[in-house]
Write an enzyme that holds these catalytic residues in place. Structure first.
Site, PDB file in Angstrom:
ATOM      1  N   GLU A 116       2.989  -9.886  -9.506  1.00  0.00           N
ATOM      2  CA  GLU A 116       2.963  -9.248  -8.225  1.00  0.00           C
ATOM      3  C   GLU A 116       3.835  -8.938  -7.439  1.00  0.00           C
ATOM      4  O   GLU A 116       4.669  -9.174  -6.753  1.00  0.00           O
ATOM      5  CB  GLU A 116       1.549  -9.256  -7.442  1.00  0.00           C
ATOM      6  CG  GLU A 116       1.212  -8.240  -6.561  1.00  0.00           C
ATOM      7  CD  GLU A 116       0.037  -8.693  -5.986  1.00  0.00           C
ATOM      8  OE1 GLU A 116      -0.747  -7.411  -5.514  1.00  0.00           O
ATOM      9  OE2 GLU A 116      -0.634  -9.559  -5.397  1.00  0.00           O
TER      10      GLU A 116
ATOM     11  N   GLU B  74       6.071 -10.161   2.679  1.00  0.00           N
ATOM     12  CA  GLU B  74       4.847 -11.076   2.064  1.00  0.00           C
ATOM     13  C   GLU B  74       5.963 -11.050   1.375  1.00  0.00           C
ATOM     14  O   GLU B  74       5.520 -12.892   0.907  1.00  0.00           O
ATOM     15  CB  GLU B  74       3.921 -10.244   1.156  1.00  0.00           C
ATOM     16  CG  GLU B  74       2.560  -9.960   2.551  1.00  0.00           C
ATOM     17  CD  GLU B  74       1.065  -9.144   1.286  1.00  0.00           C
ATOM     18  OE1 GLU B  74       1.340  -9.338   0.272  1.00  0.00           O
ATOM     19  OE2 GLU B  74       0.908  -8.519   2.745  1.00  0.00           O
TER      20      GLU B  74
ATOM     21  N   ASP C 187       0.821  -2.906  -7.774  1.00  0.00           N
ATOM     22  CA  ASP C 187      -0.002  -3.021  -6.382  1.00  0.00           C
ATOM     23  C   ASP C 187      -0.211  -2.168  -5.717  1.00  0.00           C
ATOM     24  O   ASP C 187       0.945  -1.391  -5.052  1.00  0.00           O
ATOM     25  CB  ASP C 187      -0.527  -4.177  -5.828  1.00  0.00           C
ATOM     26  CG  ASP C 187      -1.554  -3.993  -4.800  1.00  0.00           C
ATOM     27  OD1 ASP C 187      -1.525  -2.980  -4.361  1.00  0.00           O
ATOM     28  OD2 ASP C 187      -1.670  -4.695  -4.607  1.00  0.00           O
TER      29      ASP C 187
ATOM     30  N   TYR D 243      -0.768  -0.917  -3.403  1.00  0.00           N
ATOM     31  CA  TYR D 243      -0.529  -0.049  -1.678  1.00  0.00           C
ATOM     32  C   TYR D 243       0.595  -1.124  -1.165  1.00  0.00           C
ATOM     33  O   TYR D 243       1.151  -0.694  -0.927  1.00  0.00           O
ATOM     34  CB  TYR D 243      -1.529  -1.798  -1.229  1.00  0.00           C
ATOM     35  CG  TYR D 243      -1.992  -2.094  -0.154  1.00  0.00           C
ATOM     36  CD1 TYR D 243      -1.536  -1.587   1.433  1.00  0.00           C
ATOM     37  CD2 TYR D 243      -0.412  -3.426   0.416  1.00  0.00           C
ATOM     38  CE1 TYR D 243      -1.953  -2.330   2.824  1.00  0.00           C
ATOM     39  CE2 TYR D 243      -0.355  -4.034   1.086  1.00  0.00           C
ATOM     40  CZ  TYR D 243      -0.999  -3.048   2.869  1.00  0.00           C
ATOM     41  OH  TYR D 243      -0.649  -3.887   3.700  1.00  0.00           O
ATOM     42  N   HIS D 244       0.936  -2.550  -2.187  1.00  0.00           N
ATOM     43  CA  HIS D 244       3.004  -2.737  -1.662  1.00  0.00           C
ATOM     44  C   HIS D 244       4.162  -1.803  -2.449  1.00  0.00           C
ATOM     45  O   HIS D 244       4.842  -1.021  -1.429  1.00  0.00           O
ATOM     46  CB  HIS D 244       3.175  -3.915  -2.682  1.00  0.00           C
ATOM     47  CG  HIS D 244       2.833  -4.638  -1.989  1.00  0.00           C
ATOM     48  ND1 HIS D 244       1.982  -5.361  -0.750  1.00  0.00           N
ATOM     49  CD2 HIS D 244       0.886  -5.573  -2.613  1.00  0.00           C
ATOM     50  CE1 HIS D 244       1.509  -6.617  -0.208  1.00  0.00           C
ATOM     51  NE2 HIS D 244       0.836  -6.458  -1.584  1.00  0.00           N
TER      52      HIS D 244
ATOM     53  N   HIS E 123      -3.417  -3.549  -9.118  1.00  0.00           N
ATOM     54  CA  HIS E 123      -4.060  -3.681  -8.226  1.00  0.00           C
ATOM     55  C   HIS E 123      -4.166  -1.818  -7.794  1.00  0.00           C
ATOM     56  O   HIS E 123      -3.224  -1.415  -7.239  1.00  0.00           O
ATOM     57  CB  HIS E 123      -3.952  -3.924  -7.105  1.00  0.00           C
ATOM     58  CG  HIS E 123      -3.857  -5.361  -7.067  1.00  0.00           C
ATOM     59  ND1 HIS E 123      -3.331  -6.692  -6.759  1.00  0.00           N
ATOM     60  CD2 HIS E 123      -4.333  -6.043  -7.494  1.00  0.00           C
ATOM     61  CE1 HIS E 123      -3.755  -8.239  -6.716  1.00  0.00           C
ATOM     62  NE2 HIS E 123      -5.266  -7.329  -7.376  1.00  0.00           N
TER      63      HIS E 123
ATOM     64  N   ARG F 106      -6.300  -0.239   3.757  1.00  0.00           N
ATOM     65  CA  ARG F 106      -7.080  -1.437   3.100  1.00  0.00           C
ATOM     66  C   ARG F 106      -8.574  -0.956   2.606  1.00  0.00           C
ATOM     67  O   ARG F 106      -9.272  -2.142   2.217  1.00  0.00           O
ATOM     68  CB  ARG F 106      -6.961  -2.763   3.473  1.00  0.00           C
ATOM     69  CG  ARG F 106      -5.906  -3.644   3.021  1.00  0.00           C
ATOM     70  CD  ARG F 106      -5.077  -3.969   1.970  1.00  0.00           C
ATOM     71  NE  ARG F 106      -4.259  -5.208   1.769  1.00  0.00           N
ATOM     72  CZ  ARG F 106      -3.736  -4.866   0.753  1.00  0.00           C
ATOM     73  NH1 ARG F 106      -4.089  -5.008  -0.348  1.00  0.00           N
ATOM     74  NH2 ARG F 106      -2.681  -6.466   0.739  1.00  0.00           N
TER      75      ARG F 106
ATOM     76  N   GLU G 130      -8.468  -3.792  -4.423  1.00  0.00           N
ATOM     77  CA  GLU G 130      -9.037  -5.119  -3.728  1.00  0.00           C
ATOM     78  C   GLU G 130      -8.971  -3.985  -2.043  1.00  0.00           C
ATOM     79  O   GLU G 130      -8.332  -3.136  -2.034  1.00  0.00           O
ATOM     80  CB  GLU G 130      -7.246  -5.158  -3.952  1.00  0.00           C
ATOM     81  CG  GLU G 130      -6.820  -6.632  -3.847  1.00  0.00           C
ATOM     82  CD  GLU G 130      -5.643  -6.819  -3.632  1.00  0.00           C
ATOM     83  OE1 GLU G 130      -5.451  -8.685  -3.555  1.00  0.00           O
ATOM     84  OE2 GLU G 130      -4.543  -6.095  -3.501  1.00  0.00           O
TER      85      GLU G 130
END
Length: 289
Positions: A147, A153, A180, A182-183, A206, A212, A241
């Site tokens: 991921e 992170e 993902d 979001y990232h 994702h 979120r 997610e």
């Protein structure tokens, strides 16, 4: 053609028997094909009972995890690296026990804020560790998904280009990329080009909003992303997610910085997300017809 999944934290913050019952049955009720279990805390998980419940409800499992700073395969310290490899090997054993075909997440470093770049030695340790773990995954018929996460992170893999470099150095067919959105919103220039760059190396996806919360209530360009998935003919899992302090997980909620309430009704959220993803996937396929 894609299997649509939902993260277990939409339903419950632990993996006790009653929580797993809720996770699986509610996921089925909302129309999902797959449930993603985070393996950060296995103290209450009954692997056999969970597998039986999943099979009874026709739900497939996937697993995800991040590493810890004292068990980090990107460390310069070989003892710390060894603990990271052991943690990944344990996760593969749990995933196999559950019947999962995917183990995804930040499998290359600790999950958290670093205060310096990864060293050249640390990068070598990542590659060596992933070669070993990928061999174990192949024997268990499990695909590993790297991921790509944001700079807050991990300091190892933040972009698709970096992930592709790791894949090339490891050279293992059971190692794929896990995108993902979001990232990607933080680290990539757009949502289309990275998907094309992955091509058949993309193994897991994702879907989550930039804050979120409910899909479509933020500013992410889901249309572009789903059209890119259709363009490369992606047929792997697409997992939703979302996190809120309405569902609190011991440890993980803090790690994910879930400080506010973005939703209260997990079923309404998940039901909405299932239809949202299906609509975008269908539109993208029709757009290429």
């Amino acid at each position: 053609m894609n299997k649509f999944g939902v993260h277990a934290l939409v339903w419950a913050g632990d993996l006790s028997g009653p929580s797993v019952q809720r996770i699986v049955t509610q996921s089925k009720k909302a129309g999902y094909d797959l449930v993603e279990f985070s393996l950060h805390d296995l103290s209450e998980l009954d692997i056999g009972a969970t597998r039986a419940l999943l099979e009874e409800n026709g739900i497939e499992p996937a697993c995800s995890r991040g590493l810890a700073f004292d068990a980090d395969v990107s460390s310069d310290n070989l003892e710390v690296v060894a603990r990271g490899v052991a943690l990944l090997e344990e996760s593969l054993e749990v995933a196999q026990g559950l019947g999962a075909k995917f183990l995804c997440g930040g499998l290359y470093s600790a999950f958290g804020k670093y205060h310096q770049p990864v060293s050249a030695l640390g990068r070598r340790h990542v590659v060596e560790s992933l070669k070993r773990v990928a061999d174990s995954a192949a024997k268990r018929d499990i695909t590993l998904g790297l991921e790509i996460v944001n700079r807050y992170e991990s300091n190892v893999v933040n972009t698709t280009e970096q992930a592709l470099d790791v894949l090339e150095k490891v050279g293992a067919p059971h190692l794929k990329i896990h995108l993902d959105i979001y990232h990607m919103n933080i680290e990539e220039a757009d949502f289309f080009t990275p998907v094309l760059a992955c091509g058949d190396k993309l193994g897991y996806v994702h879907i989550g909003e930039n804050h979120r919360g409910y899909l479509g209530s933020g500013h992410l360009d889901f249309s572009s992303f789903f059209h890119a998935l259709a363009h490369i003919g992606y047929t792997g899992p697409i997992a939703f997610e979302s996190f809120s302090d309405a569902v609190v997980s011991r440890g993980l909620s803090v790690d994910l910085s879930i400080w506010r309430n973005l939703w209260n009704d997990g079923f309404d959220l998940a039901n909405h997300a299932r239809q949202f993803m299906q609509n975008h996937a269908d539109a993208a396929v029709l757009g290429r017809a």
